[in-house]
Design an enzyme around this catalytic site. Structure first.
Site, PDB file in Angstrom:
ATOM      1  N   LYS A 174      35.785   2.887  10.150  1.00 31.06           N
ATOM      2  CA  LYS A 174      35.012   2.122   9.170  1.00 31.06           C
ATOM      3  C   LYS A 174      35.713   0.790   8.874  1.00 31.06           C
ATOM      4  O   LYS A 174      35.085  -0.272   8.899  1.00 31.06           O
ATOM      5  CB  LYS A 174      34.868   2.940   7.884  1.00 31.06           C
ATOM      6  CG  LYS A 174      33.675   2.557   7.061  1.00 31.06           C
ATOM      7  CD  LYS A 174      33.581   3.396   5.808  1.00 31.06           C
ATOM      8  CE  LYS A 174      32.882   4.716   6.048  1.00 31.06           C
ATOM      9  NZ  LYS A 174      32.880   5.571   4.843  1.00 31.06           N
TER      10      LYS A 174
ATOM     11  N   GLU B 135      20.235   2.020  -2.396  1.00 30.37           N
ATOM     12  CA  GLU B 135      20.371   1.784  -0.966  1.00 30.37           C
ATOM     13  C   GLU B 135      19.099   1.090  -0.482  1.00 30.37           C
ATOM     14  O   GLU B 135      18.012   1.339  -1.000  1.00 30.37           O
ATOM     15  CB  GLU B 135      20.579   3.115  -0.219  1.00 30.37           C
ATOM     16  CG  GLU B 135      21.975   3.641  -0.438  1.00 30.37           C
ATOM     17  CD  GLU B 135      22.213   4.998   0.213  1.00 30.37           C
ATOM     18  OE1 GLU B 135      21.583   5.307   1.221  1.00 30.37           O
ATOM     19  OE2 GLU B 135      23.056   5.745  -0.316  1.00 30.37           O
TER      20      GLU B 135
ATOM     21  N   LYS C  81      25.325   6.254 -16.438  1.00 32.64           N
ATOM     22  CA  LYS C  81      25.032   6.390 -15.020  1.00 32.64           C
ATOM     23  C   LYS C  81      24.258   7.675 -14.713  1.00 32.64           C
ATOM     24  O   LYS C  81      23.198   7.646 -14.081  1.00 32.64           O
ATOM     25  CB  LYS C  81      26.351   6.368 -14.235  1.00 32.64           C
ATOM     26  CG  LYS C  81      26.240   6.730 -12.790  1.00 32.64           C
ATOM     27  CD  LYS C  81      25.485   5.687 -12.014  1.00 32.64           C
ATOM     28  CE  LYS C  81      25.102   6.212 -10.656  1.00 32.64           C
ATOM     29  NZ  LYS C  81      24.781   5.170  -9.722  1.00 32.64           N
TER      30      LYS C  81
ATOM     31  N   ALA D 180       4.246  10.237  -5.898  1.00 31.18           N
ATOM     32  CA  ALA D 180       4.324  11.669  -5.573  1.00 31.18           C
ATOM     33  C   ALA D 180       4.459  11.826  -4.070  1.00 31.18           C
ATOM     34  O   ALA D 180       4.020  10.977  -3.303  1.00 31.18           O
ATOM     35  CB  ALA D 180       3.065  12.367  -6.061  1.00 31.18           C
TER      36      ALA D 180
ATOM     37  N   CYS E  77      22.729  10.595  -3.997  1.00 29.50           N
ATOM     38  CA  CYS E  77      22.945  10.379  -5.433  1.00 29.50           C
ATOM     39  C   CYS E  77      22.121  11.303  -6.324  1.00 29.50           C
ATOM     40  O   CYS E  77      22.675  12.181  -6.989  1.00 29.50           O
ATOM     41  CB  CYS E  77      22.653   8.926  -5.776  1.00 29.50           C
ATOM     42  SG  CYS E  77      23.666   7.790  -4.808  1.00 29.50           S
TER      43      CYS E  77
HETATM   44  C1  UGA Z   1      19.565   5.933  -6.779  1.00 26.85           C
HETATM   45  C2  UGA Z   1      19.233   5.094  -8.017  1.00 26.85           C
HETATM   46  O1  UGA Z   1      17.889   4.606  -7.907  1.00 26.85           O
HETATM   47  C3  UGA Z   1      20.199   3.918  -8.150  1.00 26.85           C
HETATM   48  O2  UGA Z   1      19.929   3.185  -9.336  1.00 26.85           O
HETATM   49  C4  UGA Z   1      21.632   4.465  -8.192  1.00 26.85           C
HETATM   50  O3  UGA Z   1      22.582   3.427  -8.267  1.00 26.85           O
HETATM   51  C5  UGA Z   1      21.888   5.275  -6.937  1.00 26.85           C
HETATM   52  O4  UGA Z   1      20.949   6.354  -6.848  1.00 26.85           O
HETATM   53  C6  UGA Z   1      23.285   5.821  -7.022  1.00 26.85           C
HETATM   54  O5  UGA Z   1      23.550   6.662  -7.884  1.00 26.85           O
HETATM   55  O6  UGA Z   1      24.155   5.339  -6.293  1.00 26.85           O
HETATM   56  P1  UGA Z   1      19.134   5.638  -4.156  1.00 26.85           P
HETATM   57  O7  UGA Z   1      19.782   6.973  -3.985  1.00 26.85           O
HETATM   58  O8  UGA Z   1      19.510   4.516  -3.263  1.00 26.85           O
HETATM   59  O9  UGA Z   1      19.368   5.098  -5.645  1.00 26.85           O
HETATM   60  O10 UGA Z   1      17.572   5.883  -3.956  1.00 26.85           O
HETATM   61  P2  UGA Z   1      16.254   5.742  -4.856  1.00 26.85           P
HETATM   62  O11 UGA Z   1      15.576   4.481  -4.538  1.00 26.85           O
HETATM   63  O12 UGA Z   1      16.529   6.055  -6.266  1.00 26.85           O
HETATM   64  O13 UGA Z   1      15.380   6.923  -4.223  1.00 26.85           O
HETATM   65  C7  UGA Z   1      15.839   8.264  -4.335  1.00 26.85           C
HETATM   66  C8  UGA Z   1      14.838   9.213  -3.728  1.00 26.85           C
HETATM   67  O14 UGA Z   1      13.696   9.309  -4.537  1.00 26.85           O
HETATM   68  C9  UGA Z   1      14.339   8.861  -2.331  1.00 26.85           C
HETATM   69  O15 UGA Z   1      14.368  10.027  -1.534  1.00 26.85           O
HETATM   70  C10 UGA Z   1      12.922   8.392  -2.565  1.00 26.85           C
HETATM   71  O16 UGA Z   1      12.108   8.633  -1.461  1.00 26.85           O
HETATM   72  C11 UGA Z   1      12.527   9.235  -3.747  1.00 26.85           C
HETATM   73  N1  UGA Z   1      11.447   8.643  -4.575  1.00 26.85           N
HETATM   74  C12 UGA Z   1      11.646   7.463  -5.208  1.00 26.85           C
HETATM   75  C13 UGA Z   1      10.267   9.315  -4.714  1.00 26.85           C
HETATM   76  O17 UGA Z   1      10.044  10.417  -4.148  1.00 26.85           O
HETATM   77  N2  UGA Z   1       9.271   8.766  -5.478  1.00 26.85           N
HETATM   78  C14 UGA Z   1       9.434   7.586  -6.123  1.00 26.85           C
HETATM   79  O18 UGA Z   1       8.486   7.154  -6.816  1.00 26.85           O
HETATM   80  C15 UGA Z   1      10.647   6.918  -5.978  1.00 26.85           C
END
Ligand code: UGA
Length: 435
Positions: free
Chosen positions: A35, A150, A206, A254, A262
């Site tokens: 890395k 991400e 957080k 949904a 996370c």
């Molecule tokens: C999440 C948080 O959104 C960030 O704010 C946080 O910093 C991060 O975790 C962390 O703790 O490091 P991330 O894991 O990148 O970010 O992804 P999200 O965009 O939150 O999506 C998470 C999951 O939820 C994905 O599998 C996505 O497909 C799903 N999702 C999201 C849904 O099923 N429906 C939605 O309406 C939104």
């Protein structure tokens, strides 16, 4: 400022590159030689839009370097700890090994007046313990949680929607606020709100934020179950309730539910910590949030079996998507890959395609079949599953894809296709939470 970043994964690599692009002198340290070597060549070790360009730019300024040698942090004013806190095997609690060893290894290089900024997501109480461990080192601890997503990590780090500093109730704590204000001078000057709290609040902010987001997703997925039982449409329901600004439409999509490195592990670690604190009842609802989320994967498998007359065994199933969400190659707790693996266990002949997550998927599930393109994946398929909403999947032409398959059946696991377009092209279209 002179900055060190300890741990160069999805969080740390982006943080290091962004801090350099804000004008700081940054050294990133990671125990993983491959890395550190890739980053030193200006290559991102994972897929993150905008990161390769930012790394190249920052490396060219000479302000950014990466190493495996912890002694390189000596002389930095601020040390950001960005190592992972994965779920412990067989338990809900977070594995603190990496955080603890980062602090142990950092300690000999700390100088009077240094600030150590914790960014990893940790069980509340960790910062207090680590601050006590730093006593006598001359450094002060500040807890500075990270909220980047991400896929939007660069944008979220350069233009965060808020900054949170959990600081010690001391003069050194006050000074740490001034130091972080200097680190984040650019986003602060752009109007980013900055909240100064105690350690406990900052750590809770957080996990509370991620728990809220997970709850919002599971809420709409619970409504999807109701929609399935009543013939209602969950996407219309989400649109309608989302117009209420108190509710809001974001994170009400949904589908197959949440995954990634996370949300799932954070809600579990939060429940484990609440149990230790004697307030487990406060978070019992998160168990339900988790259960609703996992039920969506089971429901998708039910639909797949039903579409193929009761069993997927020896049937060719195209799976589109392995990443836990689009614009990422991350397959940690990915609902898409989980469903693909289950289909494989039920002897389906799976052909999987994902634009970026194939190497990670192949490493985790080498038993599955893999295709080089959408066309290759759907060729001769009796059933197509859209499980991660990559743009190229959302934009597929039902007529063209229909020419390639051996049965026009599609399951839309993310509610992103226009059902009428697919039905008009002769497809059986089914989705989670809508007819
Ligand atoms: C999440 C948080 O959104 C960030 O704010 C946080 O910093 C991060 O975790 C962390 O703790 O490091 P991330 O894991 O990148 O970010 O992804 P999200 O965009 O939150 O999506 C998470 C999951 O939820 C994905 O599998 C996505 O497909 C799903 N999702 C999201 C849904 O099923 N429906 C939605 O309406 C939104």
């Amino acid at each position: 400022m002179k900055i060190s970043v300890i741990g160069c994964g999805y969080l740390g690599a982006v943080h290091a590159a962004c801090m350099a692009s804000l004008g700081h002198e940054v050294v990133g340290v990671d125990v993983d030689e491959r890395k550190a070597a890739a980053l030193s060549r200006g290559e991102a070790p994972f897929f993150e839009p905008g990161l390769p360009e930012l790394l190249t730019e920052a490396m060219a300024t000479g302000r950014l370097s990466f190493t495996t040698d912890m002694s390189a942090v000596e002389g930095a004013d601020v040390h950001f700890v960005c190592v992972g806190t994965p779920q412990k095997a067989g338990e809900y609690a977070a594995d603190m090994t990496y955080v603890d060893s980062a602090f142990t290894e950092l300690r000999p290089y700390l100088r009077e007046g240094n600030v150590v900024a914790g960014k990893s997501t940790v069980p509340v109480g960790t910062a207090e313990r680590l601050a006590a461990e730093l006593e006598g080192s001359g450094a002060v601890l500040v807890w500075n949680p990270e909220f980047l997503r991400e896929g939007f990590a660069v944008e979220d780090t350069l233009h965060p929607d808020r900054l949170v500093y959990g600081v010690a109730a001391s003069e050194a704590g006050q000074r740490s606020v001034e130091v972080l204000d200097e680190v984040y001078a650019t986003p602060i000057s752009e109007g980013t709100p900055r909240l100064v709290t105690d350690y406990a609040t900052a750590q809770l902010v957080k996990v509370a934020a991620n728990s809220f987001l997970a709850t919002k997703i599971s809420f709409i997925n619970a409504m999807a179950e109701l929609c399935e039982a009543t013939g209602a449409d969950v996407t219309q329901l989400a649109d309608a309730i989302g117009h209420d600004v108190r509710i809001g439409r974001r994170f009400l999509n949904a589908g197959l539910g949440f995954g990634g490195g996370c949300l799932p592990k954070d809600i579990r670690a939060f429940m484990a910590r609440a149990g230790e604190l004697g307030v487990d009842q406060a978070l019992t609802f998160l168990r339900e949030v988790d259960a609703i989320n996992l039920r969506r994967r089971a429901r998708m498998l039910d639909l797949a079996r039903a579409e193929l007359g009761g069993s997927v065994a020896n049937r060719k199933v195209a799976v589109l998507g392995a990443a836990f969400k689009p614009n990422s190659d991350d397959i940690r707790d990915s609902p898409a890959l989980d469903v693909a693996i289950q289909l494989g266990k039920e002897s389906a002949r799976v052909t999987l395609f994902d634009p970026e997550a194939m190497p990670n998927a192949k490493a985790k599930a080498p038993e599955l079949g893999y295709a080089d393109s959408i066309e290759d994946a759907v060729d001769g398929a009796e059933l197509v599953l859209l499980l991660t909403e990559w743009k190229q999947f959302v934009e597929m032409d039902p007529k063209a894809i229909g020419e390639l398959v051996d049965g026009r059946r599609i399951l839309d696991g993310r509610n992103v296709l226009v059902p009428s377009e697919w039905r008009d092209a002769g497809w059986t279209y089914r989705a989670l939470g809508r007819q």
